[in-house]
Design a protein around this motif. Sequence first.
Motif, PDB file in Angstrom:
ATOM      1  N   GLN A   1     -17.886 -26.951  17.160  1.00 36.10           N
ATOM      2  CA  GLN A   1     -18.009 -26.163  15.934  1.00 36.10           C
ATOM      3  C   GLN A   1     -16.810 -25.242  15.813  1.00 36.10           C
TER       4      GLN A   1
ATOM      5  N   GLY B   1     -18.185 -21.544  12.120  1.00 35.46           N
ATOM      6  CA  GLY B   1     -19.447 -22.279  12.156  1.00 35.46           C
ATOM      7  C   GLY B   1     -19.664 -23.185  10.967  1.00 35.46           C
TER       8      GLY B   1
ATOM      9  N   GLN C   1     -20.975 -31.553  20.152  1.00 34.05           N
ATOM     10  CA  GLN C   1     -21.718 -32.713  19.708  1.00 34.05           C
ATOM     11  C   GLN C   1     -20.930 -33.976  20.043  1.00 34.05           C
TER      12      GLN C   1
ATOM     13  N   GLY D   1     -23.710 -24.563   9.100  1.00 31.39           N
ATOM     14  CA  GLY D   1     -23.111 -24.417  10.411  1.00 31.39           C
ATOM     15  C   GLY D   1     -24.126 -24.375  11.522  1.00 31.39           C
ATOM     16  N   GLY D   2     -23.739 -24.903  12.662  1.00 32.10           N
ATOM     17  CA  GLY D   2     -24.584 -24.824  13.841  1.00 32.10           C
ATOM     18  C   GLY D   2     -25.632 -25.896  13.925  1.00 32.10           C
ATOM     19  N   GLU D   3     -25.704 -26.742  12.969  1.00 27.35           N
ATOM     20  CA  GLU D   3     -26.700 -27.792  12.969  1.00 27.35           C
ATOM     21  C   GLU D   3     -26.038 -29.156  12.976  1.00 27.35           C
ATOM     22  N   THR D   4     -26.783 -30.125  13.408  1.00 25.24           N
ATOM     23  CA  THR D   4     -26.262 -31.487  13.465  1.00 25.24           C
ATOM     24  C   THR D   4     -25.886 -31.959  12.071  1.00 25.24           C
TER      25      THR D   4
END
Lengths: 113, 111
Positions: free
Chosen positions: B92, B96, B33, A98-101
Motif C-alpha cells: 500500500q 493508503g 498483498q 485504501g487498506g482493503e483488498t
Amino acid sequence: ETGVTQSPTHLIKTRGQQVTLRCSSQSGHNTVSWYQQALGQGPQFIFQYYREEENGRGNFPPRFSGLQFPNYSSELNVNALELDDSALYLCASSLVDGGETQYFGPGTRLLVL
Amino acid sequence: GQQVMQIPQYQHVQEGEDFTTYCNSSTTLSNIQWYKQRPGGHPVFLIQLVKSGEVKKQKRLTFQFGEAKKNSSLHITATQTTDVGTYFCAGQNQAGTALIFGKGTTLSVSS
C-alpha cells in the motif's frame, strides 16, 4: 470471478485520438482504482475514485482523467493518445478507500498505432 | 518515491521442485498483498499479510511478512504445471490509496 467488469475487452486507436474505458465495480464496492500494465511490467497506479471524487493519483499526466458515477461504476479517459499508452488497463474495486483488498477486472487491452 | 522490488524476474523449474519469490519495499508497509496473473489474464488476489512476522499458508503456498514489514516472500512447495504465471507482490502507498506493485516473478514449470 470478482464481479468486476470492463469494456471493451480490446481496442485499437491511432496516435492523437481519445479513448474512454469503462468499469463496473463489484456489488457493494464504493472505490475504484485504475492501473496501467505495460507488457512485462507490474500494474502502475493511475488514480483512485471514492464516492465520485478523485482520491489519489499516480505519476500520470493530466490527459489521463476519470469519472465515477453514483452507482460506483467508473470511466478512464485518455486524450491525445501516444504509442506508449499501449497497455492493459485494469480497474480494481474495493470496499473502502485504501487498506482493503482490490479486486481486478479482466482489463482492456489498448493498442495505439 | 516508494518502490517495491521483486526477485527473481524469471524462474523455471521442473514439476515437483520448490519455488520462492522475494519482495522488498523501500519503505515500511502497512500490509502486503500477493497476486497471481496467468498469461493473458489479469491479477488475481491471493492473500494479504498485515502483521509483522506473519506467516500464512494456502495448500502448497506459504507467504511470509518480514519482522520489519519491509519484505515478504512466497514459497511454493512441489510445483505443478497449474502454478505457471507471474506472481506480484504489492504494498500500500503512504496515503493508503494505491497498491505499488513489484515487477513480478514469472514462473514456468516443465513436466
